[in-house]
Design an enzyme around this catalytic site. Sequence first.
Site, mmCIF file in Angstrom:
data_model
loop_
_atom_site.group_PDB
_atom_site.id
_atom_site.type_symbol
_atom_site.label_atom_id
_atom_site.label_comp_id
_atom_site.label_asym_id
_atom_site.label_seq_id
_atom_site.Cartn_x
_atom_site.Cartn_y
_atom_site.Cartn_z
ATOM 1 C CE1 TYR A 138 -3.320 -2.883 0.855
ATOM 2 C CE2 TYR A 138 -4.596 -0.855 0.912
ATOM 3 C CZ TYR A 138 -4.536 -2.230 0.822
ATOM 4 O OH TYR A 138 -5.702 -2.943 0.695
ATOM 5 C CE LYS A 188 2.630 -18.097 -1.290
ATOM 6 N NZ LYS A 188 1.788 -19.320 -1.306
ATOM 7 C CG ASP A 220 -1.143 -20.653 0.069
ATOM 8 O OD1 ASP A 220 -0.640 -20.482 1.203
ATOM 9 O OD2 ASP A 220 -0.602 -21.371 -0.794
ATOM 10 C CG ASP A 244 -7.772 -5.129 1.506
ATOM 11 O OD1 ASP A 244 -8.768 -4.628 2.046
ATOM 12 O OD2 ASP A 244 -7.624 -5.189 0.268
ATOM 13 C CG ASP A 248 -13.249 -7.659 1.844
ATOM 14 O OD1 ASP A 248 -12.978 -6.847 2.749
ATOM 15 O OD2 ASP A 248 -13.673 -7.313 0.726
HETATM 16 C C1 IPM Z 1 -10.404 -1.576 3.518
HETATM 17 C C2 IPM Z 1 -10.648 -1.084 2.111
HETATM 18 C C3 IPM Z 1 -9.533 -0.121 1.719
HETATM 19 C C4 IPM Z 1 -8.219 -0.865 1.816
HETATM 20 C C5 IPM Z 1 -9.716 0.508 0.339
HETATM 21 C C6 IPM Z 1 -11.018 1.250 0.216
HETATM 22 C C7 IPM Z 1 -8.557 1.405 -0.029
HETATM 23 O O1 IPM Z 1 -10.728 -2.166 1.233
HETATM 24 O O2 IPM Z 1 -10.383 -0.735 4.439
HETATM 25 O O3 IPM Z 1 -10.247 -2.770 3.693
HETATM 26 O O4 IPM Z 1 -7.818 -1.550 0.853
HETATM 27 O O5 IPM Z 1 -7.571 -0.779 2.846
HETATM 28 MG MG MG Z 2 -10.668 -4.069 2.165
#
Ligand code: IPM
Ligand code: MG
Length: 353
Positions: A138, A188, A220, A244, A248
């Site tokens: 990032y 990794k 993975d 990240d 999710d």
């Molecule tokens: C998160 C989001 C952000 C990230 C995006 C919107 C830049 O996906 O907070 O997880 O990748 O950190």
């Molecule tokens: Mg995210």
Amino acid sequence: MKNVAVIPGDGIGPEVINATLEVLEKVSPKTFNFQSVSMGGNAIDKYGEPLPAESLKICQNADATLLGAVGGPKWDNQPPENRPEKGLLGVRKGLKVFANIRPAKIFAPLASACPLRKDIADKGIDFIIVRELTGGIYFGKHESFTTPEGERAARDVMEYSEHEIRRIAHVAFKMAMGRRKIVTSIDKANILTSSRLWRSVVEEVAKEYPEVKLNHLYVDNASMQLIRVPSEFDVIVTENTFGDILSDEASQIVGSIGMIPSASLGEDNRGLYEPIHGSAPDIAGQDKANPIGTILAGAMMLRYSFNMSTEADKIEHAVDEVLREGLRTGDIYTEGTKLITGSQMKEAVIAKL
Ligand code: IPM
Ligand code: MG
């Protein structure tokens, strides 16, 4: 008065933020001074840049920052340096909040929204992802270039230095000490040099927490184990990109991305609090967005920045009760429950306080 910088952002951001401010005002009247700050696509429209210097300054001077969500298709054609997401990264970096805490927990009344097999979910799911937030790809060098053969090419650098790994590892181990005392570090290391450094620094830090059991998993494999045996995870610590992606995945395991708050912390108490979901432009302005992720982020703010755990508990209990009554926004709706709007959800939570 506690000064809170508020970044409503774009898309559903303003809706979920407004709901949260009402909840905070209800649980502790006349305690907060909210100052609205422009960041993201709306700041590009107004000021030509996603994070005006003045916006960052307000956040840096505040006692805590609360954020909705930023971004949307409207700004997809902005140059990389001027995208709404750059504003978000600028806030994280500018506030030096290197530790992003993302709890993944099944709310009992939402068990039916868990997509995993019942025998897996029934073992209980309650873990925390501690995601490194101000390093890695990032914030590494991003470059587009042309090869000597005239082909387009690009690279993004994943770089970590020792102190960045050490401080996030301490956050994870400390957190584990207050929980089930298991840390899983995800990397990794079979491929990446930065992961090998990660692993060795995490092992050094682990020596200071002899009561905590440390496991290592490749990312993975971790993505697989999270759906196979989620009950075995307690505290996960991982670098920015892996965190990240895995967060999710975790959000779906527990029902919906709309339910999960996050706290981003640095060396002092001044954190950044946001739901983990995005700006969902497809449902913005329709009163469909689930405000719970942001409301719970508000509760995390009370707990971590303001030492108001009683009030934080009250908010969390209120959310739990509302869910128990079967009230659901679209993202968590299942047959036999009652579909309501985002503002009805907010009202229902407030009514419990
Ligand atoms: C998160 C989001 C952000 C990230 C995006 C919107 C830049 O996906 O907070 O997880 O990748 O950190
Ligand atoms: Mg995210």
